[in-house]
Design a protein around this motif. Structure first.
Motif, PDB file in Angstrom:
ATOM      1  N   TYR A  24       0.828  -1.205   0.000  1.00 11.02           N
ATOM      2  CA  TYR A  24       0.000   0.000   0.000  1.00 11.02           C
ATOM      3  C   TYR A  24       0.861   1.254   0.000  1.00 11.02           C
ATOM      4  N   GLN A  25       1.923   1.267   0.792  1.00  6.30           N
ATOM      5  CA  GLN A  25       2.836   2.406   0.798  1.00  6.30           C
ATOM      6  C   GLN A  25       3.422   2.629  -0.592  1.00  6.30           C
ATOM      7  N   ARG A  26       3.822   1.524  -1.222  1.00  7.60           N
ATOM      8  CA  ARG A  26       4.445   1.638  -2.546  1.00  7.60           C
ATOM      9  C   ARG A  26       3.478   2.277  -3.550  1.00  7.60           C
ATOM     10  N   VAL A  27       2.225   1.814  -3.581  1.00  9.73           N
ATOM     11  CA  VAL A  27       1.235   2.391  -4.492  1.00  9.73           C
ATOM     12  C   VAL A  27       0.981   3.846  -4.137  1.00  9.73           C
ATOM     13  N   LEU A  28       0.825   4.126  -2.855  1.00 10.46           N
ATOM     14  CA  LEU A  28       0.536   5.485  -2.407  1.00 10.46           C
ATOM     15  C   LEU A  28       1.663   6.437  -2.769  1.00 10.46           C
ATOM     16  N   TRP A  29       2.906   6.012  -2.511  1.00 12.99           N
ATOM     17  CA  TRP A  29       4.045   6.860  -2.818  1.00 12.99           C
ATOM     18  C   TRP A  29       4.227   7.044  -4.325  1.00 12.99           C
ATOM     19  N   THR A  30       4.113   5.951  -5.083  1.00 12.03           N
ATOM     20  CA  THR A  30       4.320   6.035  -6.529  1.00 12.03           C
ATOM     21  C   THR A  30       3.290   6.941  -7.192  1.00 12.03           C
ATOM     22  N   LYS A  31       2.030   6.675  -6.939  1.00  9.16           N
ATOM     23  CA  LYS A  31       0.965   7.454  -7.572  1.00  9.16           C
ATOM     24  C   LYS A  31       0.872   8.856  -6.971  1.00  9.16           C
ATOM     25  N   GLY A  32       1.132   8.959  -5.679  1.00  6.44           N
ATOM     26  CA  GLY A  32       1.141  10.289  -5.066  1.00  6.44           C
ATOM     27  C   GLY A  32       2.235  11.171  -5.627  1.00  6.44           C
ATOM     28  N   SER A  33       3.403  10.579  -5.915  1.00  2.00           N
ATOM     29  CA  SER A  33       4.501  11.340  -6.516  1.00  2.00           C
ATOM     30  C   SER A  33       4.125  11.821  -7.914  1.00  2.00           C
ATOM     31  N   GLN A  34       3.409  10.976  -8.661  1.00  2.00           N
ATOM     32  CA  GLN A  34       2.953  11.409  -9.981  1.00  2.00           C
ATOM     33  C   GLN A  34       1.995  12.591  -9.862  1.00  2.00           C
ATOM     34  N   LEU A  35       1.098  12.535  -8.888  1.00  2.52           N
ATOM     35  CA  LEU A  35       0.167  13.649  -8.704  1.00  2.52           C
ATOM     36  C   LEU A  35       0.905  14.927  -8.332  1.00  2.52           C
ATOM     37  N   LEU A  36       1.903  14.814  -7.464  1.00  4.67           N
ATOM     38  CA  LEU A  36       2.684  15.992  -7.101  1.00  4.67           C
ATOM     39  C   LEU A  36       3.398  16.567  -8.316  1.00  4.67           C
ATOM     40  N   TYR A  37       3.935  15.676  -9.152  1.00  2.00           N
ATOM     41  CA  TYR A  37       4.604  16.131 -10.377  1.00  2.00           C
ATOM     42  C   TYR A  37       3.621  16.892 -11.262  1.00  2.00           C
ATOM     43  N   PHE A  38       2.387  16.375 -11.390  1.00  2.00           N
ATOM     44  CA  PHE A  38       1.372  17.067 -12.192  1.00  2.00           C
ATOM     45  C   PHE A  38       1.060  18.439 -11.597  1.00  2.00           C
ATOM     46  N   GLN A  39       0.909  18.487 -10.278  1.00  2.00           N
ATOM     47  CA  GLN A  39       0.611  19.746  -9.604  1.00  2.00           C
ATOM     48  C   GLN A  39       1.716  20.772  -9.821  1.00  2.00           C
ATOM     49  N   LYS A  40       2.934  20.286  -9.851  1.00  2.00           N
ATOM     50  CA  LYS A  40       4.091  21.183  -9.905  1.00  2.00           C
ATOM     51  C   LYS A  40       4.390  21.683 -11.313  1.00  2.00           C
ATOM     52  N   HIS A  41       4.226  20.831 -12.324  1.00  2.00           N
ATOM     53  CA  HIS A  41       4.716  21.163 -13.655  1.00  2.00           C
ATOM     54  C   HIS A  41       3.623  21.329 -14.713  1.00  2.00           C
ATOM     55  N   PHE A  42       2.377  21.155 -14.331  1.00  2.00           N
ATOM     56  CA  PHE A  42       1.279  21.350 -15.279  1.00  2.00           C
ATOM     57  C   PHE A  42       0.228  22.255 -14.652  1.00  2.00           C
ATOM     58  N   ALA A  43      -0.553  22.889 -15.499  1.00  2.49           N
ATOM     59  CA  ALA A  43      -1.609  23.783 -15.015  1.00  2.49           C
ATOM     60  C   ALA A  43      -2.849  23.630 -15.886  1.00  2.49           C
ATOM     61  N   GLY A  44      -3.984  24.056 -15.338  1.00  3.08           N
ATOM     62  CA  GLY A  44      -5.222  24.105 -16.114  1.00  3.08           C
ATOM     63  C   GLY A  44      -5.685  22.755 -16.600  1.00  3.08           C
ATOM     64  N   PRO A  45      -6.214  22.690 -17.834  1.00  2.00           N
ATOM     65  CA  PRO A  45      -6.779  21.443 -18.372  1.00  2.00           C
ATOM     66  C   PRO A  45      -5.789  20.279 -18.411  1.00  2.00           C
ATOM     67  N   SER A  46      -4.525  20.572 -18.718  1.00  2.00           N
ATOM     68  CA  SER A  46      -3.530  19.492 -18.795  1.00  2.00           C
ATOM     69  C   SER A  46      -3.374  18.790 -17.455  1.00  2.00           C
ATOM     70  N   ARG A  47      -3.328  19.576 -16.381  1.00  2.00           N
ATOM     71  CA  ARG A  47      -3.171  18.987 -15.049  1.00  2.00           C
ATOM     72  C   ARG A  47      -4.336  18.064 -14.722  1.00  2.00           C
ATOM     73  N   TYR A  48      -5.550  18.500 -14.981  1.00  2.00           N
ATOM     74  CA  TYR A  48      -6.712  17.701 -14.627  1.00  2.00           C
ATOM     75  C   TYR A  48      -6.905  16.523 -15.581  1.00  2.00           C
ATOM     76  N   THR A  49      -6.459  16.679 -16.818  1.00  2.00           N
ATOM     77  CA  THR A  49      -6.488  15.542 -17.751  1.00  2.00           C
ATOM     78  C   THR A  49      -5.559  14.441 -17.257  1.00  2.00           C
ATOM     79  N   LEU A  50      -4.369  14.817 -16.803  1.00  2.00           N
ATOM     80  CA  LEU A  50      -3.420  13.845 -16.275  1.00  2.00           C
ATOM     81  C   LEU A  50      -3.970  13.179 -15.019  1.00  2.00           C
TER      82      LEU A  50
END
Length: 319
Positions: free
Chosen positions: A235-261
């Protein structure tokens, strides 16, 4: 000082011993220092270093601060022109550090480099990736990279069509072995400590690329990597892996692209719940059934943090 080797350890005592012994076994032409940052291990890892490896600088953290934060502590307490971020669950071959430093110098630029990673059985462990994008998340979420592994379009995220026998410039490399010119940190700063585990190397390489610095893959060194030794809880592995992807989206994308990802990531996780469940039932494999549960549980947790602009909770770390 030519090189600083930073090793973050969390409850990997015997693997850490193997890693340090492999470094000791092969003299280097480089003037180096080894810094072990122990993240509050409960298995005696720090005591092992203190008692057995007197030439290694040991930094004890009272708690698990995460991979990025612990590496940053090591980097701040080191002086080498080059910095090697090295996992505690690796085994180093002869002249590995010398060869990679020599390769980076031959590029004539400030940059980063990874090498060939291998599983303990000698098989290749994929270690290069492309940066996240909408098309790459479509490929990952719908398993297109597995269906069309040689496709230049659908295989781009995991670079399944990349020729690992030749050196080449890539988007990012896995952080199990990541050689970095100190000038990278001086230009763009250290690792982003919001990435508790996983994703910090992709973010670092992306910021380096934005600043005009390249990341290279060097096949001339083969490092054994016992993947997953510090993140055995599914569970930690899934949470960390997918959570890191979400943080990356939050940090480097904005608007429609962020929510599409975000939507694509959620769809991919949702698809994996019934698929892993059926696979587990059909093959009588408990690990697949557990993966289905982990993804279902993470689906409940992660959207809340994404919508609220925060990252996944770190208090799920088991002591």
């Amino acid at each position: 000082m030519d090189l600083s080797i930073i090793i973050v350890s969390f409850n990997t005592r015997e693997l850490l011993r193997t890693c340090l012994d492999s470094l000791r076994a092969h003299p280097s032409s480089l003037v180096w220092e080894i810094v072990v940052v122990d993240n509050g291990s409960s298995d005696g890892s720090a005591d092992l270093v203190e008692q057995t490896y007197r030439d290694v600088r040991l930094i004890r953290n009272s708690a698990n601060l995460g991979f990025a934060a612990a590496n940053n502590i090591g980097i701040r307490n080191s002086t080498g022109k080059y910095v090697l971020l090295l996992n505690s669950d690796t085994e180093m071959p002869a002249s590995a550090c010398d060869d990679v430093v020599r390769f980076l110098k031959s590029r004539g630029e400030i940059g980063l480099a990874g090498c060939t990673l291998r599983n303990p059985d000698g098989s290749l462990q994929p270690s290069v990736r492309s940066f996240p994008s909408v098309i790459n998340l479509i490929s990952e979420s719908f398993f297109l990279y597995r269906i069309f592994p040689r496709s230049s379009l659908f295989g781009r995220y995991y670079m399944t069509n990349f020729d690992c026998s030749k050196p080449g410039q890539v988007d990012w490399v896995m952080g199990a072995f990541l050689m970095i010119h100190r000038g990278v940190f001086e230009t763009i700063g250290l690792l982003d400590e919001r990435f508790f585990m996983f994703g910090e190397e992709a973010d670092l390489c992306y910021r380096a690329k934005q600043a005009g610095m390249a990341t290279w893959f060097f096949p001339g060194v083969n490092v054994v990597h016992h993947w997953g030794s510090s993140s055995k809880n599914g569970y930690q592995r899934v949470l960390w892996t997918k959570g890191s992807q979400l943080l990356y989206f939050q940090k480097h994308f904005a608007g429609p692209s962020r929510y599409t990802l975000f939507i694509l990531l959620m769809i991919g996780m949702l698809l994996r719940v019934p698929l892993y469940l059926l696979r587990g039932m059909f093959f009588w494999r408990r690990e697949f059934t557990l993966d289905a549960y982990y993804y279902a549980r993470a689906l409940i947790t992660l959207p809340f943090h994404f919508v609220n602009g925060s990252i996944y909770p770190i208090n799920v770390v088991q002591r």
